[in-house]
Design a protein around this motif. Structure first.
Motif, PDB file in Angstrom:
ATOM      1  N   MET A   1     -82.109 -16.653 -63.147  1.00  0.00           N
ATOM      2  CA  MET A   1     -82.047 -17.089 -64.376  1.00  0.00           C
ATOM      3  C   MET A   1     -82.602 -16.174 -65.154  1.00  0.00           C
ATOM      4  O   MET A   1     -84.512 -16.207 -64.983  1.00  0.00           O
ATOM      5  CB  MET A   1     -82.564 -18.113 -64.152  1.00  0.00           C
ATOM      6  N   HIS A   2     -82.739 -14.778 -66.432  1.00  0.00           N
ATOM      7  CA  HIS A   2     -83.273 -14.697 -67.234  1.00  0.00           C
ATOM      8  C   HIS A   2     -83.636 -14.984 -68.612  1.00  0.00           C
ATOM      9  O   HIS A   2     -84.536 -14.497 -69.208  1.00  0.00           O
ATOM     10  CB  HIS A   2     -82.348 -13.099 -66.838  1.00  0.00           C
ATOM     11  N   THR A   3     -82.872 -16.156 -68.876  1.00  0.00           N
ATOM     12  CA  THR A   3     -83.487 -16.425 -70.449  1.00  0.00           C
ATOM     13  C   THR A   3     -83.077 -17.520 -70.694  1.00  0.00           C
ATOM     14  O   THR A   3     -82.493 -18.789 -69.676  1.00  0.00           O
ATOM     15  CB  THR A   3     -82.001 -15.671 -71.297  1.00  0.00           C
ATOM     16  N   ALA A   4     -84.537 -17.991 -70.823  1.00  0.00           N
ATOM     17  CA  ALA A   4     -84.275 -19.907 -71.444  1.00  0.00           C
ATOM     18  C   ALA A   4     -83.393 -20.401 -72.318  1.00  0.00           C
ATOM     19  O   ALA A   4     -83.253 -19.382 -73.200  1.00  0.00           O
ATOM     20  CB  ALA A   4     -85.887 -19.713 -71.235  1.00  0.00           C
ATOM     21  N   LEU A   5     -83.518 -21.292 -72.069  1.00  0.00           N
ATOM     22  CA  LEU A   5     -82.484 -21.912 -73.977  1.00  0.00           C
ATOM     23  C   LEU A   5     -82.957 -21.836 -74.780  1.00  0.00           C
ATOM     24  O   LEU A   5     -84.301 -21.806 -75.254  1.00  0.00           O
ATOM     25  CB  LEU A   5     -82.724 -23.213 -73.518  1.00  0.00           C
ATOM     26  N   GLY A   6     -82.636 -21.392 -75.920  1.00  0.00           N
ATOM     27  CA  GLY A   6     -82.908 -20.879 -77.158  1.00  0.00           C
ATOM     28  C   GLY A   6     -83.099 -22.409 -78.359  1.00  0.00           C
ATOM     29  O   GLY A   6     -82.823 -23.832 -77.692  1.00  0.00           O
ATOM     30  N   PRO A   7     -83.115 -22.244 -79.525  1.00  0.00           N
ATOM     31  CA  PRO A   7     -83.636 -23.428 -80.396  1.00  0.00           C
ATOM     32  C   PRO A   7     -82.463 -24.473 -80.299  1.00  0.00           C
ATOM     33  O   PRO A   7     -82.612 -25.880 -80.655  1.00  0.00           O
ATOM     34  CB  PRO A   7     -83.943 -23.002 -81.669  1.00  0.00           C
ATOM     35  N   TRP A   8     -81.166 -23.750 -80.737  1.00  0.00           N
ATOM     36  CA  TRP A   8     -79.864 -24.865 -80.547  1.00  0.00           C
ATOM     37  C   TRP A   8     -79.716 -25.672 -79.837  1.00  0.00           C
ATOM     38  O   TRP A   8     -79.225 -26.916 -79.671  1.00  0.00           O
ATOM     39  CB  TRP A   8     -78.913 -23.857 -81.275  1.00  0.00           C
ATOM     40  N   PRO A   9     -79.701 -24.962 -78.733  1.00  0.00           N
ATOM     41  CA  PRO A   9     -79.298 -25.279 -77.178  1.00  0.00           C
ATOM     42  C   PRO A   9     -80.497 -26.793 -77.255  1.00  0.00           C
ATOM     43  O   PRO A   9     -79.903 -28.010 -76.791  1.00  0.00           O
ATOM     44  CB  PRO A   9     -79.123 -24.997 -76.106  1.00  0.00           C
TER      45      PRO A   9
ATOM     46  N   GLN B   1     -96.331 -28.604 -61.385  1.00  0.00           N
ATOM     47  CA  GLN B   1     -97.577 -27.609 -60.702  1.00  0.00           C
ATOM     48  C   GLN B   1     -98.001 -27.290 -61.843  1.00  0.00           C
ATOM     49  O   GLN B   1     -99.674 -26.570 -61.830  1.00  0.00           O
ATOM     50  CB  GLN B   1     -97.789 -26.853 -59.440  1.00  0.00           C
ATOM     51  N   SER B   2     -97.466 -26.710 -63.238  1.00  0.00           N
ATOM     52  CA  SER B   2     -98.330 -25.759 -64.072  1.00  0.00           C
ATOM     53  C   SER B   2     -98.097 -26.409 -65.277  1.00  0.00           C
ATOM     54  O   SER B   2     -97.393 -27.507 -65.704  1.00  0.00           O
ATOM     55  CB  SER B   2     -96.741 -24.799 -64.116  1.00  0.00           C
ATOM     56  N   GLN B   3     -99.098 -26.544 -66.272  1.00  0.00           N
ATOM     57  CA  GLN B   3     -99.307 -26.649 -67.480  1.00  0.00           C
ATOM     58  C   GLN B   3     -98.641 -25.513 -68.780  1.00  0.00           C
ATOM     59  O   GLN B   3     -99.542 -24.389 -67.894  1.00  0.00           O
ATOM     60  CB  GLN B   3     -99.774 -27.932 -68.078  1.00  0.00           C
ATOM     61  N   LEU B   4     -98.271 -25.189 -69.127  1.00  0.00           N
ATOM     62  CA  LEU B   4     -97.229 -24.450 -70.468  1.00  0.00           C
ATOM     63  C   LEU B   4     -98.937 -24.671 -71.576  1.00  0.00           C
ATOM     64  O   LEU B   4     -98.328 -25.539 -72.122  1.00  0.00           O
ATOM     65  CB  LEU B   4     -96.308 -24.038 -70.453  1.00  0.00           C
TER      66      LEU B   4
ATOM     67  N   TYR C   1     -89.940 -24.156 -65.391  1.00  0.00           N
ATOM     68  CA  TYR C   1     -88.101 -24.676 -66.670  1.00  0.00           C
ATOM     69  C   TYR C   1     -87.496 -24.953 -65.165  1.00  0.00           C
ATOM     70  O   TYR C   1     -86.780 -25.909 -66.021  1.00  0.00           O
ATOM     71  CB  TYR C   1     -87.807 -22.922 -66.413  1.00  0.00           C
ATOM     72  N   SER C   2     -86.815 -24.715 -64.428  1.00  0.00           N
ATOM     73  CA  SER C   2     -86.650 -25.870 -63.306  1.00  0.00           C
ATOM     74  C   SER C   2     -86.603 -27.239 -63.556  1.00  0.00           C
ATOM     75  O   SER C   2     -85.690 -27.983 -63.374  1.00  0.00           O
ATOM     76  CB  SER C   2     -85.844 -25.130 -62.047  1.00  0.00           C
ATOM     77  N   ILE C   3     -87.666 -27.448 -63.028  1.00  0.00           N
ATOM     78  CA  ILE C   3     -87.973 -28.813 -63.023  1.00  0.00           C
ATOM     79  C   ILE C   3     -88.451 -29.623 -64.651  1.00  0.00           C
ATOM     80  O   ILE C   3     -87.418 -30.647 -63.737  1.00  0.00           O
ATOM     81  CB  ILE C   3     -89.535 -28.882 -62.622  1.00  0.00           C
ATOM     82  N   THR C   4     -88.201 -29.094 -65.339  1.00  0.00           N
ATOM     83  CA  THR C   4     -88.293 -29.618 -66.436  1.00  0.00           C
ATOM     84  C   THR C   4     -86.136 -29.496 -66.794  1.00  0.00           C
ATOM     85  O   THR C   4     -86.334 -31.140 -67.155  1.00  0.00           O
ATOM     86  CB  THR C   4     -88.835 -29.114 -67.988  1.00  0.00           C
TER      87      THR C   4
ATOM     88  N   HIS D   1     -91.742 -24.798 -75.339  1.00  0.00           N
ATOM     89  CA  HIS D   1     -92.792 -23.958 -74.954  1.00  0.00           C
ATOM     90  C   HIS D   1     -92.332 -22.064 -74.000  1.00  0.00           C
ATOM     91  O   HIS D   1     -92.893 -21.509 -73.081  1.00  0.00           O
ATOM     92  CB  HIS D   1     -93.775 -24.487 -73.696  1.00  0.00           C
ATOM     93  N   VAL D   2     -91.244 -22.716 -73.095  1.00  0.00           N
ATOM     94  CA  VAL D   2     -90.956 -22.102 -71.783  1.00  0.00           C
ATOM     95  C   VAL D   2     -90.570 -20.601 -72.588  1.00  0.00           C
ATOM     96  O   VAL D   2     -90.268 -19.534 -72.074  1.00  0.00           O
ATOM     97  CB  VAL D   2     -89.671 -23.029 -71.161  1.00  0.00           C
ATOM     98  N   HIS D   3     -89.663 -21.117 -73.811  1.00  0.00           N
ATOM     99  CA  HIS D   3     -89.109 -19.875 -74.622  1.00  0.00           C
ATOM    100  C   HIS D   3     -89.271 -19.261 -74.820  1.00  0.00           C
ATOM    101  O   HIS D   3     -89.728 -17.726 -75.390  1.00  0.00           O
ATOM    102  CB  HIS D   3     -88.029 -20.657 -75.255  1.00  0.00           C
TER     103      HIS D   3
END
Length: 213
Positions: A1-9, A118-121, A78-81, A63-65
């Motif tokens: 998992m190298h890239t988070a979902l962008g704005p359109w997804p 267990q974390s907040q971003l 990110y995975s939990i979300t 936030h992840v992005h």
């Protein structure tokens, strides 16, 4: 998992929440197929929660992005979300056919998020990744438990007028506090989840993520 979902997804995911909310209104408010005591109040509460959770999904994913998935804490969050969002959507769409079962699945998603995250971003903060200890999560977990108890009583046909009214009141109070009282852009986000959300991230500001009922 190298890239988070962008704005359109991410926007597509928000649209799925919006469609789910519209379907709940269609099935239980506009063209109800079941005449269950209090179902309209429960449906209204769920529509509000669904819209709020769609917004929270967008906040968390955005936030992840903005952060790097090179940090294992961000990857875990990110995975939990993503898992939480999938379970939430399954619950909301299942509501179209079975109000109580869909609600239970949604509440399970909130319990999952608030017990595992267990974390907040805070991407714009000098400390973008902050610990989210259990002490800060127990009020949300308690609210989740209360919400689950109310829907269980409602499904068991126990005091349906009262339990549906309490459920709607909890959601309205939660959203009122979240968006009217704790609406301070400079503070961290408090996603205390509906009520009863109170469910995905319990923080102290309206822009922090999934804490909900």
């Amino acid at each position: 998992m190298h890239t988070a979902l962008g704005p359109w997804p991410t926007r597509a995911i928000m649209a799925l929440f919006g469609l789910a909310a519209g379907g709940i209104g269609w099935h239980y408010l506009l063209f109800p197929t079941a005449n269950l005591t209090g179902s309209a109040r429960v449906a209204i509460a769920l529509i509000l929660v669904c819209i709020d959770q769609g917004r929270m999904a967008w906040v968390d994913l955005d936030h992840v992005h903005q952060l790097s998935l090179a940090d294992r804490r961000v990857v875990k969050f990110y995975s939990i979300t993503l898992i939480t969002i999938v379970i939430e959507l399954v619950g909301f769409y299942l509501v179209w056919q079975n109000l109580a079962l869909g609600m239970v699945i949604f509440l399970i998603s909130q319990l999952f998020f608030n017990t595992t995250a267990q974390s907040q971003l805070y991407p714009q903060s000098p400390e973008p990744i902050r610990p989210f200890p259990f002490q800060a999560r127990w009020p949300v977990l308690l609210a989740n438990g209360i919400a689950l108890g109310l829907i269980t009583l409602w499904q068991a046909n126990q005091m349906r007028q009262l339990t549906s009214t309490l459920w709607l009141a909890m959601v309205v109070i939660y959203l009122g506090v979240k968006y009217l009282v704790v609406n301070n852009p400079g503070a961290p986000s408090v996603d205390v989840g509906p009520v009863v959300e109170v469910a995905p991230s319990v923080a102290t500001s309206t822009d922090q993520g999934k804490n909900s009922l």
